[in-house]
Design an enzyme around this catalytic site. Structure first.
Site, PDB file in Angstrom:
ATOM      1  N   LYS A  21      -9.909  -7.367   7.456  1.00 43.79           N
ATOM      2  CA  LYS A  21      -8.934  -6.988   8.477  1.00 43.79           C
ATOM      3  C   LYS A  21      -9.471  -7.531   9.792  1.00 43.79           C
ATOM      4  O   LYS A  21     -10.520  -7.079  10.260  1.00 43.79           O
ATOM      5  CB  LYS A  21      -8.829  -5.465   8.605  1.00 43.79           C
ATOM      6  CG  LYS A  21      -8.048  -4.781   7.509  1.00 43.79           C
ATOM      7  CD  LYS A  21      -8.015  -3.288   7.767  1.00 43.79           C
ATOM      8  CE  LYS A  21      -7.400  -2.553   6.604  1.00 43.79           C
ATOM      9  NZ  LYS A  21      -7.650  -1.095   6.691  1.00 43.79           N
ATOM     10  N   LYS A  68      -0.958  -0.892  -4.475  1.00 44.16           N
ATOM     11  CA  LYS A  68      -2.183  -0.161  -4.105  1.00 44.16           C
ATOM     12  C   LYS A  68      -1.804   1.291  -3.849  1.00 44.16           C
ATOM     13  O   LYS A  68      -0.900   1.554  -3.053  1.00 44.16           O
ATOM     14  CB  LYS A  68      -2.785  -0.803  -2.854  1.00 44.16           C
ATOM     15  CG  LYS A  68      -3.806   0.031  -2.097  1.00 44.16           C
ATOM     16  CD  LYS A  68      -4.523  -0.814  -1.050  1.00 44.16           C
ATOM     17  CE  LYS A  68      -4.640  -0.093   0.279  1.00 44.16           C
ATOM     18  NZ  LYS A  68      -5.344  -0.905   1.298  1.00 44.16           N
ATOM     19  N   ASP A 114     -13.763  -1.936   2.681  1.00 47.02           N
ATOM     20  CA  ASP A 114     -12.875  -2.131   3.834  1.00 47.02           C
ATOM     21  C   ASP A 114     -13.667  -1.680   5.070  1.00 47.02           C
ATOM     22  O   ASP A 114     -14.329  -2.506   5.735  1.00 47.02           O
ATOM     23  CB  ASP A 114     -11.586  -1.318   3.609  1.00 47.02           C
ATOM     24  CG  ASP A 114     -10.643  -1.274   4.809  1.00 47.02           C
ATOM     25  OD1 ASP A 114     -10.983  -1.783   5.882  1.00 47.02           O
ATOM     26  OD2 ASP A 114      -9.539  -0.690   4.682  1.00 47.02           O
ATOM     27  N   LYS A 174      -2.897   4.928  -2.415  1.00 45.74           N
ATOM     28  CA  LYS A 174      -3.856   5.679  -1.614  1.00 45.74           C
ATOM     29  C   LYS A 174      -4.271   6.887  -2.438  1.00 45.74           C
ATOM     30  O   LYS A 174      -3.413   7.541  -3.048  1.00 45.74           O
ATOM     31  CB  LYS A 174      -3.194   6.133  -0.308  1.00 45.74           C
ATOM     32  CG  LYS A 174      -2.926   5.000   0.663  1.00 45.74           C
ATOM     33  CD  LYS A 174      -4.234   4.450   1.209  1.00 45.74           C
ATOM     34  CE  LYS A 174      -4.004   3.552   2.416  1.00 45.74           C
ATOM     35  NZ  LYS A 174      -5.281   3.052   2.964  1.00 45.74           N
ATOM     36  N   ASP A 188      -7.121   2.927  -3.010  1.00 38.84           N
ATOM     37  CA  ASP A 188      -7.856   2.935  -1.733  1.00 38.84           C
ATOM     38  C   ASP A 188      -8.121   4.380  -1.323  1.00 38.84           C
ATOM     39  O   ASP A 188      -7.184   5.157  -1.142  1.00 38.84           O
ATOM     40  CB  ASP A 188      -7.017   2.228  -0.652  1.00 38.84           C
ATOM     41  CG  ASP A 188      -7.757   2.107   0.684  1.00 38.84           C
ATOM     42  OD1 ASP A 188      -8.931   2.526   0.775  1.00 38.84           O
ATOM     43  OD2 ASP A 188      -7.135   1.580   1.646  1.00 38.84           O
ATOM     44  N   SER A 198       0.859  -1.180   0.000  1.00 36.98           N
ATOM     45  CA  SER A 198       0.000   0.000   0.000  1.00 36.98           C
ATOM     46  C   SER A 198       0.899   1.236   0.000  1.00 36.98           C
ATOM     47  O   SER A 198       1.702   1.418   0.919  1.00 36.98           O
ATOM     48  CB  SER A 198      -0.876  -0.047   1.256  1.00 36.98           C
ATOM     49  OG  SER A 198      -1.661   1.113   1.366  1.00 36.98           O
ATOM     50  N   ASN A 250     -10.186   5.310   1.409  1.00 40.70           N
ATOM     51  CA  ASN A 250     -10.499   5.503   2.835  1.00 40.70           C
ATOM     52  C   ASN A 250     -11.615   6.532   3.052  1.00 40.70           C
ATOM     53  O   ASN A 250     -11.446   7.465   3.846  1.00 40.70           O
ATOM     54  CB  ASN A 250      -9.246   5.901   3.631  1.00 40.70           C
ATOM     55  CG  ASN A 250      -8.267   4.757   3.771  1.00 40.70           C
ATOM     56  OD1 ASN A 250      -7.198   4.776   3.172  1.00 40.70           O
ATOM     57  ND2 ASN A 250      -8.619   3.743   4.527  1.00 40.70           N
ATOM     58  N   GLY A 291      -4.265  -4.610   6.008  1.00 35.97           N
ATOM     59  CA  GLY A 291      -3.313  -4.411   7.098  1.00 35.97           C
ATOM     60  C   GLY A 291      -3.512  -3.047   7.712  1.00 35.97           C
ATOM     61  O   GLY A 291      -4.260  -2.220   7.184  1.00 35.97           O
ATOM     62  N   GLU A 296     -11.091   0.687  -3.443  1.00 35.36           N
ATOM     63  CA  GLU A 296     -11.412   0.321  -2.059  1.00 35.36           C
ATOM     64  C   GLU A 296     -12.059   1.505  -1.346  1.00 35.36           C
ATOM     65  O   GLU A 296     -11.514   2.614  -1.351  1.00 35.36           O
ATOM     66  CB  GLU A 296     -10.094  -0.090  -1.381  1.00 35.36           C
ATOM     67  CG  GLU A 296     -10.217  -0.628   0.025  1.00 35.36           C
ATOM     68  CD  GLU A 296      -8.838  -1.040   0.578  1.00 35.36           C
ATOM     69  OE1 GLU A 296      -7.890  -1.233  -0.213  1.00 35.36           O
ATOM     70  OE2 GLU A 296      -8.712  -1.134   1.814  1.00 35.36           O
TER      71      GLU A 296
HETATM   72  O1  OSB Z   1      -7.223   1.403   4.607  1.00 35.66           O
HETATM   73  O2  OSB Z   1      -6.061  -0.312   4.204  1.00 35.66           O
HETATM   74  C1  OSB Z   1      -6.214   0.750   4.819  1.00 35.66           C
HETATM   75  C2  OSB Z   1      -3.080   1.477   6.908  1.00 35.66           C
HETATM   76  C3  OSB Z   1      -3.650   2.015   8.033  1.00 35.66           C
HETATM   77  C4  OSB Z   1      -5.014   2.169   8.093  1.00 35.66           C
HETATM   78  C5  OSB Z   1      -5.811   1.777   7.021  1.00 35.66           C
HETATM   79  C6  OSB Z   1      -5.248   1.221   5.886  1.00 35.66           C
HETATM   80  C7  OSB Z   1      -3.854   1.092   5.819  1.00 35.66           C
HETATM   81  C8  OSB Z   1      -3.148   0.599   4.642  1.00 35.66           C
HETATM   82  C9  OSB Z   1      -1.784  -0.011   4.837  1.00 35.66           C
HETATM   83  O3  OSB Z   1      -3.563   0.711   3.514  1.00 35.66           O
HETATM   84  C10 OSB Z   1      -1.850  -1.499   4.978  1.00 35.66           C
HETATM   85  C11 OSB Z   1      -0.564  -2.104   5.490  1.00 35.66           C
HETATM   86  O4  OSB Z   1       0.447  -2.080   4.768  1.00 35.66           O
HETATM   87  O5  OSB Z   1      -0.542  -2.600   6.634  1.00 35.66           O
HETATM   88 MG    MG Z   2      -8.395   0.361   3.161  1.00 40.76          MG
END
Ligand code: OSB
Ligand code: MG
Length: 370
Positions: free
Chosen positions: A265, A164, A241, A166, A191, A138, A193, A293, A216
Protein backbone atom coordinates in the site's frame (compact mmCIF):
# COMPACT_ATOMS: atom_id res chain seq x y z
CA UNK A 1 9.37 22.97 -10.56
CA UNK A 2 8.39 25.83 -8.24
CA UNK A 3 5.88 25.23 -5.46
CA UNK A 4 3.33 28.02 -5.25
CA UNK A 5 0.76 26.69 -2.77
CA UNK A 6 -0.55 23.55 -1.12
CA UNK A 7 -4.17 22.86 -0.25
CA UNK A 8 -5.26 20.29 2.34
CA UNK A 9 -8.86 19.46 1.53
CA UNK A 10 -10.89 17.34 3.89
CA UNK A 11 -13.62 15.31 2.17
CA UNK A 12 -16.25 12.81 3.31
CA UNK A 13 -17.98 10.43 0.90
CA UNK A 14 -20.75 8.06 1.95
CA UNK A 15 -19.88 4.41 1.24
CA UNK A 16 -22.44 2.29 -0.66
CA UNK A 17 -22.51 -0.05 2.36
CA UNK A 18 -20.86 0.01 5.79
CA UNK A 19 -17.40 -1.59 5.85
CA UNK A 20 -16.65 -3.46 9.09
CA UNK A 21 -13.19 -4.65 10.07
CA UNK A 22 -11.66 -5.88 13.32
CA UNK A 23 -10.80 -2.24 14.07
CA UNK A 24 -14.13 -0.53 13.45
CA UNK A 25 -16.99 0.23 11.08
CA UNK A 26 -16.75 2.83 8.31
CA UNK A 27 -19.97 4.27 6.91
CA UNK A 28 -18.25 7.24 5.24
CA UNK A 29 -14.83 7.50 3.69
CA UNK A 30 -13.39 10.48 5.55
CA UNK A 31 -9.96 11.54 4.30
CA UNK A 32 -8.05 14.51 2.97
CA UNK A 33 -6.65 15.33 -0.43
CA UNK A 34 -3.38 17.13 -1.03
CA UNK A 35 -3.51 19.60 -3.89
CA UNK A 36 -0.27 21.24 -4.98
CA UNK A 37 -0.02 24.25 -7.27
CA UNK A 38 3.30 24.59 -9.06
CA UNK A 39 4.50 26.92 -11.81
CA UNK A 40 3.97 24.18 -14.41
CA UNK A 41 0.94 22.15 -13.35
CA UNK A 42 -1.29 21.23 -10.42
CA UNK A 43 -1.11 17.87 -8.70
CA UNK A 44 -3.48 15.83 -6.54
CA UNK A 45 -3.18 12.95 -4.11
CA UNK A 46 -5.18 11.30 -1.37
CA UNK A 47 -3.79 10.74 2.12
CA UNK A 48 -4.82 7.28 3.37
CA UNK A 49 -4.58 8.15 7.07
CA UNK A 50 -7.95 7.33 8.59
CA UNK A 51 -9.87 9.49 11.03
CA UNK A 52 -8.81 7.33 14.01
CA UNK A 53 -5.37 5.71 14.55
CA UNK A 54 -6.91 2.20 14.54
CA UNK A 55 -5.38 0.65 11.40
CA UNK A 56 -1.96 2.12 12.17
CA UNK A 57 -0.60 4.91 14.37
CA UNK A 58 -1.30 7.62 11.81
CA UNK A 59 -4.57 9.57 11.68
CA UNK A 60 -5.84 12.33 9.43
CA UNK A 61 -5.52 15.32 11.76
CA UNK A 62 -2.01 14.19 12.76
CA UNK A 63 -1.01 13.82 9.11
CA UNK A 64 -2.30 17.34 8.36
CA UNK A 65 -0.33 18.68 11.30
CA UNK A 66 2.98 17.12 10.22
CA UNK A 67 2.40 18.32 6.66
CA UNK A 68 1.70 21.86 7.83
CA UNK A 69 4.61 22.06 10.26
CA UNK A 70 7.39 20.14 8.51
CA UNK A 71 6.65 18.39 5.23
CA UNK A 72 5.24 21.31 3.24
CA UNK A 73 8.02 23.63 4.53
CA UNK A 74 10.59 21.01 3.41
CA UNK A 75 9.07 20.98 -0.09
CA UNK A 76 9.11 24.79 -0.07
CA UNK A 77 12.78 24.67 0.89
CA UNK A 78 13.54 22.48 -2.12
CA UNK A 79 11.53 24.83 -4.31
CA UNK A 80 13.44 27.88 -3.06
CA UNK A 81 16.73 26.04 -3.71
CA UNK A 82 15.60 25.23 -7.25
CA UNK A 83 15.74 21.46 -6.64
CA UNK A 84 12.09 20.54 -6.15
CA UNK A 85 11.28 17.14 -7.67
CA UNK A 86 9.21 14.23 -6.34
CA UNK A 87 12.43 12.17 -6.17
CA UNK A 88 14.11 14.81 -3.97
CA UNK A 89 11.28 15.03 -1.45
CA UNK A 90 11.79 11.66 0.33
CA UNK A 91 15.49 12.30 1.06
CA UNK A 92 14.67 15.85 2.27
CA UNK A 93 12.20 14.54 4.90
CA UNK A 94 14.08 11.40 5.89
CA UNK A 95 14.84 13.07 9.22
CA UNK A 96 11.09 13.04 10.05
CA UNK A 97 10.46 9.73 11.81
CA UNK A 98 7.45 7.75 10.62
CA UNK A 99 4.46 9.71 9.24
CA UNK A 100 4.69 7.74 6.04
CA UNK A 101 1.08 8.35 5.02
CA UNK A 102 1.62 12.10 5.26
CA UNK A 103 4.90 11.86 3.34
CA UNK A 104 3.31 9.65 0.67
CA UNK A 105 0.51 12.14 0.16
CA UNK A 106 2.78 15.11 -0.54
CA UNK A 107 5.25 13.07 -2.62
CA UNK A 108 2.40 11.75 -4.77
CA UNK A 109 0.86 15.18 -5.36
CA UNK A 110 4.31 16.48 -6.38
CA UNK A 111 4.81 13.46 -8.64
CA UNK A 112 1.41 14.07 -10.26
CA UNK A 113 2.29 17.71 -10.99
CA UNK A 114 5.77 16.79 -12.24
CA UNK A 115 4.49 14.05 -14.56
CA UNK A 116 1.78 16.38 -15.93
CA UNK A 117 4.53 18.85 -16.81
CA UNK A 118 6.40 16.04 -18.57
CA UNK A 119 3.22 14.76 -20.22
CA UNK A 120 3.97 11.31 -18.82
CA UNK A 121 1.69 8.84 -17.01
CA UNK A 122 2.50 7.48 -13.57
CA UNK A 123 2.12 3.97 -15.01
CA UNK A 124 4.97 4.70 -17.41
CA UNK A 125 7.08 6.35 -14.68
CA UNK A 126 6.72 3.40 -12.29
CA UNK A 127 7.38 0.71 -14.90
CA UNK A 128 3.92 -0.71 -15.59
CA UNK A 129 3.81 -3.56 -18.09
CA UNK A 130 0.03 -4.10 -18.31
CA UNK A 131 -2.87 -1.92 -19.42
CA UNK A 132 -5.40 -3.56 -17.09
CA UNK A 133 -5.10 -5.38 -13.77
CA UNK A 134 -7.01 -8.34 -12.33
CA UNK A 135 -9.13 -7.25 -9.43
CA UNK A 136 -10.34 -8.66 -6.14
CA UNK A 137 -12.63 -7.29 -3.47
CA UNK A 138 -12.32 -6.97 0.30
CA UNK A 139 -15.54 -8.02 2.05
CA UNK A 140 -16.26 -6.65 5.51
CA UNK A 141 -17.36 -8.49 8.64
CA UNK A 142 -21.13 -9.04 8.72
CA UNK A 143 -23.71 -9.80 11.39
CA UNK A 144 -24.50 -13.24 10.00
CA UNK A 145 -23.33 -15.74 7.38
CA UNK A 146 -26.37 -15.46 5.03
CA UNK A 147 -25.70 -11.72 4.52
CA UNK A 148 -22.04 -12.51 3.79
CA UNK A 149 -22.98 -15.17 1.22
CA UNK A 150 -25.30 -12.67 -0.52
CA UNK A 151 -22.53 -10.07 -0.62
CA UNK A 152 -19.97 -12.52 -1.99
CA UNK A 153 -22.46 -13.77 -4.61
CA UNK A 154 -22.97 -10.19 -5.77
CA UNK A 155 -19.23 -9.56 -6.11
CA UNK A 156 -18.68 -12.82 -8.00
CA UNK A 157 -21.55 -11.88 -10.34
CA UNK A 158 -19.86 -8.52 -10.91
CA UNK A 159 -16.76 -10.43 -12.04
CA UNK A 160 -14.36 -10.08 -9.11
CA UNK A 161 -11.61 -12.67 -9.52
CA UNK A 162 -10.70 -13.00 -5.85
CA UNK A 163 -12.59 -12.63 -2.60
CA UNK A 164 -10.96 -11.40 0.61
CA UNK A 165 -12.89 -11.87 3.84
CA UNK A 166 -12.18 -9.65 6.82
CA UNK A 167 -11.90 -11.85 9.91
CA UNK A 168 -11.64 -11.44 13.67
CA UNK A 169 -12.04 -13.81 16.64
CA UNK A 170 -15.65 -15.04 16.47
CA UNK A 171 -15.87 -14.43 12.68
CA UNK A 172 -13.30 -16.63 10.98
CA UNK A 173 -13.58 -20.40 10.50
CA UNK A 174 -17.37 -20.39 10.13
CA UNK A 175 -17.67 -17.71 7.42
CA UNK A 176 -14.65 -19.12 5.56
CA UNK A 177 -16.17 -22.62 5.62
CA UNK A 178 -19.55 -21.28 4.46
CA UNK A 179 -18.05 -19.29 1.55
CA UNK A 180 -15.85 -22.20 0.45
CA UNK A 181 -18.77 -24.63 0.63
CA UNK A 182 -21.17 -22.39 -1.27
CA UNK A 183 -18.83 -21.05 -3.99
CA UNK A 184 -16.38 -23.93 -4.45
CA UNK A 185 -13.06 -23.35 -6.11
CA UNK A 186 -12.83 -19.52 -6.03
CA UNK A 187 -9.67 -17.56 -5.13
CA UNK A 188 -10.23 -16.86 -1.43
CA UNK A 189 -8.12 -15.17 1.25
CA UNK A 190 -8.60 -13.56 4.66
CA UNK A 191 -7.40 -10.39 6.42
CA UNK A 192 -7.27 -10.12 10.22
CA UNK A 193 -5.84 -6.60 10.62
CA UNK A 194 -3.82 -7.70 13.69
CA UNK A 195 -6.84 -9.17 15.55
CA UNK A 196 -5.06 -12.32 16.83
CA UNK A 197 -2.18 -13.13 19.19
CA UNK A 198 0.50 -15.77 19.28
CA UNK A 199 -1.84 -17.82 21.50
CA UNK A 200 -4.27 -18.25 18.59
CA UNK A 201 -1.98 -20.48 16.52
CA UNK A 202 -4.04 -23.65 16.95
CA UNK A 203 -7.22 -21.78 16.18
CA UNK A 204 -5.80 -20.23 13.00
CA UNK A 205 -4.51 -23.65 11.91
CA UNK A 206 -8.18 -24.63 11.43
CA UNK A 207 -8.18 -22.35 8.36
CA UNK A 208 -5.67 -24.71 6.73
CA UNK A 209 -8.57 -26.93 5.66
CA UNK A 210 -9.97 -24.27 3.28
CA UNK A 211 -7.15 -23.83 0.77
CA UNK A 212 -6.81 -20.08 1.24
CA UNK A 213 -4.43 -18.07 -0.95
CA UNK A 214 -3.15 -16.34 2.17
CA UNK A 215 -3.88 -14.96 5.62
CA UNK A 216 -3.10 -11.25 5.88
CA UNK A 217 -1.61 -9.70 9.04
CA UNK A 218 -2.98 -12.00 11.76
CA UNK A 219 -0.72 -10.56 14.51
CA UNK A 220 0.19 -7.07 15.61
CA UNK A 221 2.26 -4.75 13.46
CA UNK A 222 5.43 -5.02 15.56
CA UNK A 223 5.23 -8.80 15.89
CA UNK A 224 7.17 -9.85 12.79
CA UNK A 225 8.91 -12.66 14.77
CA UNK A 226 5.47 -13.92 15.85
CA UNK A 227 4.46 -14.18 12.19
CA UNK A 228 7.60 -16.22 11.49
CA UNK A 229 6.65 -18.65 14.29
CA UNK A 230 3.05 -18.82 13.07
CA UNK A 231 4.16 -19.45 9.48
CA UNK A 232 5.96 -22.59 10.64
CA UNK A 233 2.80 -23.94 12.28
CA UNK A 234 0.09 -23.27 9.68
CA UNK A 235 -0.02 -24.19 5.99
CA UNK A 236 -1.93 -21.09 4.83
CA UNK A 237 0.71 -18.68 3.45
CA UNK A 238 1.22 -15.61 5.64
CA UNK A 239 0.97 -12.17 3.96
CA UNK A 240 1.95 -8.97 5.75
CA UNK A 241 0.21 -5.62 5.39
CA UNK A 242 0.62 -3.37 8.48
CA UNK A 243 4.14 -4.67 9.33
CA UNK A 244 5.63 -3.75 5.95
CA UNK A 245 6.52 -0.09 6.30
CA UNK A 246 9.54 0.02 3.94
CA UNK A 247 11.64 -1.99 1.50
CA UNK A 248 14.02 -2.81 4.38
CA UNK A 249 11.11 -4.11 6.47
CA UNK A 250 9.93 -6.24 3.54
CA UNK A 251 13.37 -7.72 3.05
CA UNK A 252 13.81 -8.45 6.77
CA UNK A 253 10.33 -9.99 7.09
CA UNK A 254 10.84 -12.27 4.11
CA UNK A 255 14.35 -13.35 5.12
CA UNK A 256 13.15 -14.15 8.67
CA UNK A 257 10.37 -16.37 7.31
CA UNK A 258 7.58 -14.09 8.52
CA UNK A 259 5.79 -13.86 5.16
CA UNK A 260 5.52 -15.49 1.77
CA UNK A 261 3.55 -12.64 0.21
CA UNK A 262 3.50 -8.85 0.66
CA UNK A 263 0.55 -6.45 0.39
CA UNK A 264 1.93 -3.14 -0.92
CA UNK A 265 0.00 0.00 0.00
CA UNK A 266 1.81 3.14 -1.15
CA UNK A 267 0.41 5.26 1.69
CA UNK A 268 1.63 2.88 4.38
CA UNK A 269 5.19 2.73 3.01
CA UNK A 270 5.77 6.43 2.27
CA UNK A 271 4.80 6.59 -1.39
CA UNK A 272 4.98 5.09 -4.87
CA UNK A 273 8.76 5.33 -5.16
CA UNK A 274 9.25 3.20 -2.02
CA UNK A 275 6.48 0.88 -3.28
CA UNK A 276 8.51 0.19 -6.42
CA UNK A 277 11.55 -0.57 -4.23
CA UNK A 278 9.45 -3.07 -2.22
CA UNK A 279 8.24 -4.61 -5.47
CA UNK A 280 11.86 -4.98 -6.60
CA UNK A 281 13.02 -6.51 -3.28
CA UNK A 282 10.19 -9.06 -3.35
CA UNK A 283 10.83 -9.92 -6.98
CA UNK A 284 14.52 -10.49 -6.28
CA UNK A 285 13.57 -12.80 -3.39
CA UNK A 286 10.98 -14.63 -5.49
CA UNK A 287 7.97 -13.46 -3.46
CA UNK A 288 4.60 -12.38 -4.84
CA UNK A 289 3.14 -8.95 -4.13
CA UNK A 290 -0.31 -7.44 -4.62
CA UNK A 291 -1.70 -3.94 -4.28
CA UNK A 292 -3.82 -3.24 -1.22
CA UNK A 293 -6.28 -0.40 -0.77
CA UNK A 294 -7.71 1.90 1.89
CA UNK A 295 -11.17 2.53 0.36
CA UNK A 296 -9.61 5.36 -1.68
CA UNK A 297 -11.53 7.69 -3.93
CA UNK A 298 -10.49 7.77 -7.59
CA UNK A 299 -7.67 10.17 -6.66
CA UNK A 300 -5.97 7.44 -4.63
CA UNK A 301 -7.17 4.48 -6.68
CA UNK A 302 -5.83 5.69 -10.05
CA UNK A 303 -2.13 5.55 -9.07
CA UNK A 304 -2.73 2.23 -7.24
CA UNK A 305 -3.90 0.76 -10.54
CA UNK A 306 -0.70 1.99 -12.18
CA UNK A 307 1.42 0.37 -9.46
CA UNK A 308 -0.53 -2.89 -9.70
CA UNK A 309 0.49 -3.07 -13.38
CA UNK A 310 4.16 -3.71 -12.49
CA UNK A 311 5.38 -7.23 -13.36
CA UNK A 312 5.79 -8.52 -9.79
CA UNK A 313 2.11 -7.92 -8.93
CA UNK A 314 1.11 -11.52 -9.65
CA UNK A 315 -1.96 -11.73 -7.40
CA UNK A 316 -5.25 -9.83 -7.82
CA UNK A 317 -5.36 -6.74 -5.58
CA UNK A 318 -7.97 -4.82 -3.57
CA UNK A 319 -8.15 -2.28 -6.42
CA UNK A 320 -11.91 -2.69 -6.90
CA UNK A 321 -14.19 -0.71 -9.20
CA UNK A 322 -15.85 2.54 -8.11
CA UNK A 323 -19.29 0.95 -7.63
CA UNK A 324 -17.93 -1.22 -4.80
CA UNK A 325 -17.30 1.96 -2.79
CA UNK A 326 -19.28 4.97 -3.98
CA UNK A 327 -22.47 5.94 -5.76
CA UNK A 328 -20.63 8.99 -7.07
CA UNK A 329 -16.87 9.35 -6.83
CA UNK A 330 -14.97 12.65 -7.15
CA UNK A 331 -13.21 11.42 -10.30
CA UNK A 332 -14.44 9.57 -13.36
CA UNK A 333 -15.62 6.08 -12.64
CA UNK A 334 -13.47 2.93 -12.70
CA UNK A 335 -15.35 -0.07 -14.01
CA UNK A 336 -14.71 -3.79 -13.79
CA UNK A 337 -14.69 -5.55 -17.13
CA UNK A 338 -13.99 -9.23 -17.41
CA UNK A 339 -12.55 -9.16 -13.87
CA UNK A 340 -10.10 -6.37 -14.68
CA UNK A 341 -9.83 -2.62 -14.18
CA UNK A 342 -8.02 -0.48 -16.78
CA UNK A 343 -4.81 1.32 -15.82
CA UNK A 344 -5.13 5.10 -16.34
CA UNK A 345 -3.08 6.35 -19.29
CA UNK A 346 -3.31 10.16 -19.08
CA UNK A 347 -0.53 12.40 -17.73
CA UNK A 348 0.22 12.16 -14.01
CA UNK A 349 -2.26 10.05 -12.07
CA UNK A 350 -4.54 10.23 -15.11
CA UNK A 351 -7.66 11.49 -13.34
CA UNK A 352 -8.87 14.83 -11.99
CA UNK A 353 -11.48 15.72 -9.39
CA UNK A 354 -14.83 16.83 -10.79
CA UNK A 355 -15.21 20.36 -9.37
CA UNK A 356 -18.93 20.00 -8.62
CA UNK A 357 -18.66 16.63 -6.88
CA UNK A 358 -15.55 17.78 -5.05
CA UNK A 359 -17.35 20.87 -3.77
CA UNK A 360 -20.29 18.76 -2.63
CA UNK A 361 -18.13 16.37 -0.55
CA UNK A 362 -15.70 18.95 0.86
CA UNK A 363 -15.76 19.34 4.63
CA UNK A 364 -13.00 21.96 4.88
CA UNK A 365 -10.12 23.42 2.93
CA UNK A 366 -6.89 24.94 4.15
CA UNK A 367 -4.39 26.72 1.88
CA UNK A 368 -0.73 26.74 2.90
CA UNK A 369 1.29 29.52 1.30
CA UNK A 370 4.53 31.25 2.23
O1 OSB B 1 -6.28 -3.97 5.76
O2 OSB B 1 -6.44 -4.03 3.66
C1 OSB B 1 -6.77 -3.52 4.73
C2 OSB B 1 -9.51 -0.90 4.13
C3 OSB B 1 -9.15 0.05 5.05
C4 OSB B 1 -8.06 -0.17 5.86
C5 OSB B 1 -7.33 -1.35 5.75
C6 OSB B 1 -7.68 -2.31 4.83
C7 OSB B 1 -8.81 -2.10 4.02
C8 OSB B 1 -9.32 -3.08 3.07
C9 OSB B 1 -10.14 -2.58 1.91
O3 OSB B 1 -9.18 -4.27 3.20
C10 OSB B 1 -9.30 -2.37 0.68
C11 OSB B 1 -10.01 -1.58 -0.39
O4 OSB B 1 -10.98 -2.09 -0.98
O5 OSB B 1 -9.62 -0.42 -0.65
MG1 MG C 1 -4.95 -5.55 5.22
Amino acid sequence: MKLEAVELRRVALPLVSPFRTSFGVETDHDCFLVHVVTDGAEGWSECVAMERPAYSSEYADGACDVLRRWLVPAARGLSDAGTLAAEAFGPAVEWVKGHRMAKAALETALLDAQLRIEGRSIADRLGAVKDRVPTGVSVGIMDAVPALLDAVAGYLDAGYLRIKLKIEPGWDVEPVRAVRERFGDILLQVDANTAYTRHDTEHLAQLDAYDLLLIEQPLEEEDVPGHALLAQRISTPVCLDESIVSAQAARDAILSGACEIVNIKPGRVGGYLESVRIHDVCRDLGKAVWCGGMLETGIGRAPNLALAALPGFTLPGDTSATARYYHRDITREFVIEDGHVAVPTGPGIGVEPDPDVLAAVTVSSEWLRD
